[in-house]
Design an enzyme around this catalytic site. Structure first.
Site, PDB file in Angstrom:
ATOM      1  N   HIS A 310       0.784  -1.241   0.000  1.00 23.34           N
ATOM      2  CA  HIS A 310       0.000   0.000   0.000  1.00 23.34           C
ATOM      3  C   HIS A 310       0.809   1.281   0.000  1.00 23.34           C
ATOM      4  O   HIS A 310       0.230   2.363  -0.078  1.00 23.34           O
ATOM      5  CB  HIS A 310      -0.924   0.033   1.224  1.00 23.34           C
ATOM      6  CG  HIS A 310      -2.158  -0.771   1.040  1.00 23.34           C
ATOM      7  ND1 HIS A 310      -3.356  -0.219   0.658  1.00 23.34           N
ATOM      8  CD2 HIS A 310      -2.392  -2.095   1.167  1.00 23.34           C
ATOM      9  CE1 HIS A 310      -4.269  -1.172   0.565  1.00 23.34           C
ATOM     10  NE2 HIS A 310      -3.699  -2.316   0.867  1.00 23.34           N
ATOM     11  N   LYS A 480      -9.059  14.066   3.347  1.00 22.85           N
ATOM     12  CA  LYS A 480      -8.196  12.884   3.421  1.00 22.85           C
ATOM     13  C   LYS A 480      -7.387  13.042   4.709  1.00 22.85           C
ATOM     14  O   LYS A 480      -7.435  14.101   5.346  1.00 22.85           O
ATOM     15  CB  LYS A 480      -7.268  12.812   2.212  1.00 22.85           C
ATOM     16  CG  LYS A 480      -6.518  14.102   1.905  1.00 22.85           C
ATOM     17  CD  LYS A 480      -5.709  14.032   0.621  1.00 22.85           C
ATOM     18  CE  LYS A 480      -6.564  14.092  -0.617  1.00 22.85           C
ATOM     19  NZ  LYS A 480      -6.485  12.931  -1.463  1.00 22.85           N
ATOM     20  N   ARG A 481      -6.648  12.012   5.106  1.00 17.44           N
ATOM     21  CA  ARG A 481      -5.815  12.166   6.288  1.00 17.44           C
ATOM     22  C   ARG A 481      -4.850  13.339   6.100  1.00 17.44           C
ATOM     23  O   ARG A 481      -4.390  13.611   4.989  1.00 17.44           O
ATOM     24  CB  ARG A 481      -5.036  10.869   6.556  1.00 17.44           C
ATOM     25  CG  ARG A 481      -5.882   9.763   7.164  1.00 17.44           C
ATOM     26  CD  ARG A 481      -6.471  10.132   8.521  1.00 17.44           C
ATOM     27  NE  ARG A 481      -5.464  10.155   9.563  1.00 17.44           N
ATOM     28  CZ  ARG A 481      -5.327   9.208  10.491  1.00 17.44           C
ATOM     29  NH1 ARG A 481      -6.149   8.176  10.528  1.00 17.44           N
ATOM     30  NH2 ARG A 481      -4.386   9.310  11.406  1.00 17.44           N
ATOM     31  N   LYS A 486       0.514  14.611   1.317  1.00 18.92           N
ATOM     32  CA  LYS A 486      -0.749  14.930   0.629  1.00 18.92           C
ATOM     33  C   LYS A 486      -0.859  16.433   0.349  1.00 18.92           C
ATOM     34  O   LYS A 486      -1.765  16.873  -0.357  1.00 18.92           O
ATOM     35  CB  LYS A 486      -1.937  14.440   1.455  1.00 18.92           C
ATOM     36  CG  LYS A 486      -1.991  12.903   1.546  1.00 18.92           C
ATOM     37  CD  LYS A 486      -3.152  12.423   2.426  1.00 18.92           C
ATOM     38  CE  LYS A 486      -3.133  10.932   2.681  1.00 18.92           C
ATOM     39  NZ  LYS A 486      -3.628  10.127   1.551  1.00 18.92           N
ATOM     40  N   THR A 588      -8.144   6.614  -3.185  1.00 20.87           N
ATOM     41  CA  THR A 588      -9.427   6.065  -3.610  1.00 20.87           C
ATOM     42  C   THR A 588     -10.499   7.144  -3.541  1.00 20.87           C
ATOM     43  O   THR A 588     -11.480   7.093  -4.271  1.00 20.87           O
ATOM     44  CB  THR A 588      -9.829   4.849  -2.754  1.00 20.87           C
ATOM     45  OG1 THR A 588      -9.641   5.169  -1.377  1.00 20.87           O
ATOM     46  CG2 THR A 588      -8.989   3.645  -3.104  1.00 20.87           C
ATOM     47  N   LYS A 592     -13.905   8.394  -6.102  1.00 22.09           N
ATOM     48  CA  LYS A 592     -15.282   8.636  -5.650  1.00 22.09           C
ATOM     49  C   LYS A 592     -15.727  10.031  -6.071  1.00 22.09           C
ATOM     50  O   LYS A 592     -16.886  10.241  -6.455  1.00 22.09           O
ATOM     51  CB  LYS A 592     -15.372   8.485  -4.138  1.00 22.09           C
ATOM     52  CG  LYS A 592     -15.191   7.045  -3.685  1.00 22.09           C
ATOM     53  CD  LYS A 592     -15.082   6.986  -2.174  1.00 22.09           C
ATOM     54  CE  LYS A 592     -14.308   5.754  -1.766  1.00 22.09           C
ATOM     55  NZ  LYS A 592     -13.585   5.928  -0.526  1.00 22.09           N
TER      56      LYS A 592
END
Length: 754
Positions: A310, A480-481, A486, A588, A592
């Site tokens: 992952h 998101k986290r 990120k 992911t 969406k």
């Protein structure tokens, strides 16, 4: 009302999906949809004078995951049932899931997630299948056999949750283990007067399933975490072998079971390295207990196990200190050493004299602290290894050999009446929407659905946050986290830049934006917590500036979780997927958003690459460095100050952070953020700043033209079918597990039968 599929026998392989996380969210609506009962239930509840939406809001999220990895596991369970696969999810029934996030004075405060306080109506305890799990002790060699003795025992009590497929009469099982102390736990040792303490000490055993570790993409090498990882693996493998032995493929010989058919009838999928101990544990069972020869046991193990990687972030990779294994799992350490020795013998035979290669590929890393590299264990002990996006698999190939790539996403219901409801079970049918891309009335319909979702979410924000936002503004969302890779900080710099532009030219027309950032920071991650404080601080200045008005609003979405995602994603116009190229394994959420009619602004990273390939790069807002550019910059040396000196708007934003413009009461508050960005930013925020700002200008320009914007939305929705977790699981089934999925749709009670 659930009809168990009795065809789920051992005619083909049973699939066992092992994961330390299952981020299920709420179950009620998903169950009604999958059983085809939603309309009937809505009507019945309405007749009782109740409101189904209010009822759904009462259910606690089952937050047994941190982010993408755990959410993916939940989607996979849904898809495996929908495709008629005989599949089981195995994990831990954490008493406390991912913490609830409160924002107090702009800072994240964690609150325990007591999700089981009022019970869980979806689960059924199965004490008849309780299983002992051993820890500590010592290894005894002699008489040609090996025994693990003097262990401490903890009991694993299973709780089963049904996982219904989509209208196909299949219901699979998620089995989560809860730790229980045996009745004699510590009591045999107590002295006079020690009875109370001995009973209280039972908590030590039961703490194993008490709480989910709240780290996303970060390895925490604590003994309790290793206990959790072994606990789920040991209980699950005993359960799997019990089930195999009771089938007709397990030998009837009371002395010895034949495991010849085991790899053909059992497929174990390891969701990241967290369940990697399944490999040495299966070897221990086969060699020590079932008395198989090593080579035979190893063949069975490798053909049974498959591994999904992952992440490529070094701080996320599990490397367990050998001294922990020596104490907690001494026999497993011996087995890992033996696996490593045999593996390195083969490597050396192929590349004689290449000691550097041996060092790189060893399962045991030498150094000041000797460690076991769990990713290497998984690669050596599995017959298939895959990443979670094409680019991620390509990056893995460069380091660990051949992979099979695949991408995952959940289907989220979109209101697309033109193509019926069959697309729910086959997202490829969304391609039919491309036929309507120039249809004026369909363009209006799509824009209307999005606007209704935005109005609904605006009302929710007003109720929950007491903030009034402009529902006609561009909803710019990054949920998101919170993590440096990120790059929520890049988003913050854009917001500051927009703010400064409006202040500089207050009479100019600007496309109004509501920027929403949400996500949890790991409790021990200082920089992530500072980022949350920065978002809220920017919001405090921007949202109360009368010159700005409703042209720009900044909202931090508190306690982002599955049930909040279900509200915000359908309302988003723009999806922020802006990680540094080469750092996001897949993502992911990005898919969406795409499926729910948001356009993506993103780097060529993770699954963004395939999204751009499917929709056409011209239908996404792609900017910034590619993987090869990042590598080039690394070779050359990244110097943030060069960008700071040459880009006036960037310099202004950073100077405002340094001077306390966004923290007037604490001018030094953001010095750690500035210092990191200027002198040790691993994720090169400044290098992509200029391209990002220019790309955001393109976003605003297109948003002015509702028709062209909506046409791009339709092209995105129409090409998002590839990202169904059903497609991914069908690929896993054929390529990794060797089984053929079946999709058999049964008319729901809601719909007329043919």
């Amino acid at each position: 009302t659930m009809i168990i599929n009795l065809k789920n026998t051992f005619l083909s392989a049973r699939i066992y999906y092992l994961s330390l996380e299952f981020y299920m969210g709420r179950t009620l609506q998903n169950t009604m949809v999958n059983l085809g009962l939603q309309n009937a239930c809505d009507e019945a509840i309405y007749q009782l004078g109740l409101d189904m939406e209010e009822l759904q809001e009462i259910e606690e999220d089952a937050g047994l995951g941190n982010g993408g990895l755990g959410r993916l596991a939940a989607c996979f369970l849904d898809s495996m049932a929908t495709l008629g696969l005989a599949a089981y999810g195995y994990g831990i029934r954490y008493e406390f899931g991912i913490f609830n996030q409160k924002i107090v004075g702009g800072w994240q405060v964690e609150e325990a997630d007591d999700w089981l306080r009022y019970g869980n109506p979806w689960e059924k305890a199965r004490p008849e299948y309780m299983i002992p799990v051993h820890f500590y002790g010592r290894v005894q060699h002699g008489d040609g056999e090996t025994k693990w003795v003097d262990t401490q025992v903890v009991l694993a009590l299973p709780y089963d949750t049904p996982v219904p497929g989509y209208r196909n009469n299949t219901v699979n099982t998620m089995r989560l283990w809860s730790a229980r102390a045996p009745n004699e736990f510590n009591l045999k040792d107590f002295n006079v007067g020690g009875y109370i303490q001995a009973v209280l000490d039972r908590n030590l055993a039961e703490n194993i399933s008490r709480v989910l570790y709240p780290n996303d993409n970060f390895f925490e090498g604590k003994e309790l975490r290793l206990k959790q990882e072994y606990f789920v693996v040991a209980a699950t493998l005993q359960d799997i072998i019990r089930r195999f032995k009771s089938s007709k493929f397990g030998s009837r010989d009371p002395v010895r079971t034949s495991f010849d058919a085991f790899p053909d009838k059992v497929a174990i999928q390891l969701n990241d390295t967290h369940p990697s101990l399944a490999i040495p544990e299966l070897m221990r069972i086969l060699v020590d207990i079932e008395k198989l020869e090593w080579d035979k046991a190893w063949d069975v193990t490798v053909r049974t196990c498959a591994y999904t990687n992952h992440t490529v972030l070094p701080e996320a990779l599990e490397r367990w200190p050998v001294h922990l294994f020596e104490t907690l799992l001494p026999r497993h350490l011996e087995i890992i050493y033996e696996i490593n020795q045999r593996f390195l013998d083969k490597v050396y035979a192929t590349f004689p004299g290449d000691l550097d290669r041996l060092r790189r590929m060893s399962l045991v890393e030498e150094g000041s602290v000797k460690r076991i590299n769990m990713a290497h264990l998984c690669i050596v002990g599995s017959h298939a290894v895959n990443g979670v996006a094409w680019i991620h698999s390509e990056i893995l190939k460069a380091t660990v050999g051949e992979q099979t790539g695949s991408v995952v996403a959940c289907w989220w219901l979109a209101e697309l009446a033109r193509i019926g409801e069959d697309y729910i079970a086959d997202l490829d049918q969304l391609r039919k929407l491309l036929n309507f891309v120039d249809d004026e009335s369909f363009i209006r319909d799509v824009a209307k659905v999005k606007q209704e979702n935005k109005l609904k979410f605006s009302a929710y924000l007003e109720k929950e946050y007491k903030v009034k936002i402009n529902p006609n503004s561009l909803f710019d969302v990054q949920v998101k986290r919170i993590h440096e890779y990120k790059r929520q900080l890049l988003n913050c710099l854009h917001v500051i830049t927009l703010y400064n532009r409006i202040k500089r030219e207050p009479n100019k027309h600007f496309v109004p934006r509501t920027v929403m950032i949400g996500g949890k920071a790991a409790p021990g991650y200082h920089m992530a917590k500072m980022i949350i404080k920065l978002v809220t601080a920017i919001g405090d200045i921007v949202n109360h500036d009368p010159i700005i008005g409703d042209r720009l609003k900044v909202i931090f979405l508190e306690n982002y979780r599955v049930s909040l995602a279900e509200k915000v994603i359908p309302a988003a116009d723009l999806s922020e997927q802006i990680s540094t190229a080469g750092t996001e394994a897949s993502g992911t959420g990005n898919m969406k958003f795409m499926l729910n009619g948001a356009l993506t602004i993103g780097t060529m990273d993770g699954a963004n690459v395939e999204m751009a390939e499917e929709a056409g790069e011209q239908n996404l807002f792609i900017f910034g460095m590619r993987v090869e550019d990042v590598e080039e910059l690394d070779k050359k040396g990244y110097c943030a100050k060069d960008y700071y000196d040459h880009i006036p708007e960037l310099k202004q934003a950073i100077d405002q952070l340094s001077s306390g413009f966004f923290s007037p009461k604490q001018p030094d508050l953001f010095k750690d953020i500035v210092n990191m960005l200027m002198y040790h930013d691993r994720f090169k925020v400044f290098a992509d700043y200029e391209a990002y700002i220019k790309c955001q200008e393109k976003v605003s320009a297109l948003y002015k033209n509702t028709k062209e914007w909506t046409k791009m939305v339709i092209r995105n929705i129409g090409t998002s079918g590839k990202f169904s977790s059903d497609r991914t699981i069908a690929q896993y089934a054929r390529e990794i597990w060797g089984v053929e999925p079946t999709r058999q749709k049964i008319p729901a009670p809601d719909e007329p039968r043919e």
